[in-house]
Design an enzyme around this catalytic site. Structure first.
Site, PDB file in Angstrom:
ATOM      1  N   CYS A  34       0.766  -1.232  -0.294  1.00 23.76           N
ATOM      2  CA  CYS A  34       0.064   0.097  -0.046  1.00 23.76           C
ATOM      3  C   CYS A  34       0.728   1.237   0.096  1.00 23.76           C
ATOM      4  CB  CYS A  34      -0.895   0.050   1.332  1.00 23.76           C
ATOM      5  SG  CYS A  34      -1.797   1.809   1.110  1.00 23.76           S
ATOM      6  N   GLU A  47      -3.193   1.022  -6.795  1.00 22.06           N
ATOM      7  CA  GLU A  47      -2.296  -0.264  -7.457  1.00 22.06           C
ATOM      8  C   GLU A  47      -1.895   0.375  -8.709  1.00 22.06           C
ATOM      9  OE1 GLU A  47       1.210  -1.295  -6.695  1.00 22.06           O
ATOM     10  OE2 GLU A  47      -0.038  -2.215  -4.709  1.00 22.06           O
TER      11      GLU A  47
END
Length: 271
Positions: free
Chosen positions: A2, A114
């Protein structure tokens, strides 16, 4: 992993979701659609109030810096590299194990970004053409639009170069725990693109479902093996993912338009 996420909910909204008992209005943060390491972020934690006679933990919404600095660190410079802690090893790594035992938090988000490398760009690399791969960003979020409650850790660090009454004498920092990305089909996914989160990236933030919030935040739970049982991934089929503009790749860009769903990957970034 993350490395970037979105957080648009305000303290009043978060107070209702997490049953917050204490938060400071002067610490309110503006909606942030491109949260990057070292930024100030919201964290939910259970901890006794400072200087309170009652030692009972109080659920608080605190503003922390993303990038954990261990209490024993000589300088805070390594914090930017410690934005993620792996669920598989968090209990044994020197930088995280003390926080894992007693200082756990929830970092609320709308979802996280992402990046994947487009197949077209990968083909150019295979052909030997030197071109920097262009990656397509995806936004990953709960399919029902609920809060993405990321499991986190927090830590206190004392800057010994400053006096006790200095506003920056103490740093409170945090890290997001990550786990292996789901290989099961997404609840909602793009027609032309990844079918599972693992198709985007091998890691993902560990999302805590509401039934585990109290147990995760409870500071009285310190048994490592007991706590490790809380690190299991959420049930399958809760997540969706969709492509968003490559504008999110620049941390200077920030606004709700970054969350706009594209009909497909941008040109040159085909999955």
């Amino acid at each position: 992993m993350c490395g970037r996420y979105a957080a648009s909910r305000g303290p009043e909204d978060l107070a209702g979701i997490f049953e917050i008992e204490k938060w400071e209005p002067e610490e309110a943060l503006a909606p942030d659609y491109n949260v990057a390491p070292t930024k100030e972020v919201y964290a939910v934690l259970d901890r006794p109030l400072k200087d309170a006679e009652d030692p009972k933990p109080v659920r608080q919404l605190r503003t922390l810096k993303w990038g954990l600095v261990p209490s024993w660190s000589k300088t805070p410079e390594g914090g930017a590299r410690m934005i993620n802690a792996r669920a598989e090893t968090v209990h044994e790594k020197p930088s995280y194990r003390r926080a894992f035992a007693t200082r756990r938090c929830i970092i609320p988000a709308d979802g996280y970004y992402e990046w994947v490398t487009g197949s077209g760009e990968r083909e150019l690399e295979v052909e030997g053409k030197k071109k920097r791969p262009r990656k397509q960003p995806y936004f990953v979020l709960p399919a029902d639009g609920s809060v993405f409650a990321m499991a986190g850790l927090y830590e206190f660090w004392r800057d010994k170069t400053l006096p006790d009454d200095h506003p920056r004498a103490w740093w409170v920092t945090c890290s997001v725990i990550t786990t292996e990305a789901e290989t099961s089909p997404l609840a909602v996914g793009p027609e032309d693109g990844p079918r599972a989160l693992a198709d985007i990236h091998p890691r993902m933030p560990l999302m805590l479902t509401p039934d585990r919030w109290d147990s995760w935040l409870d500071p009285s739970r310190t048994d490592v093996e007991d706590l490790r049982s809380l690190l299991v991934p959420p049930p399958e089929g809760l997540m969706r993912a969709y492509p968003v503009s490559t504008a999110v790749s620049n941390v200077r860009n920030n606004g709700p338009e970054l969350l706009k769903e594209l009909e497909g990957p941008e040109e040159g970034t085909l999955f």
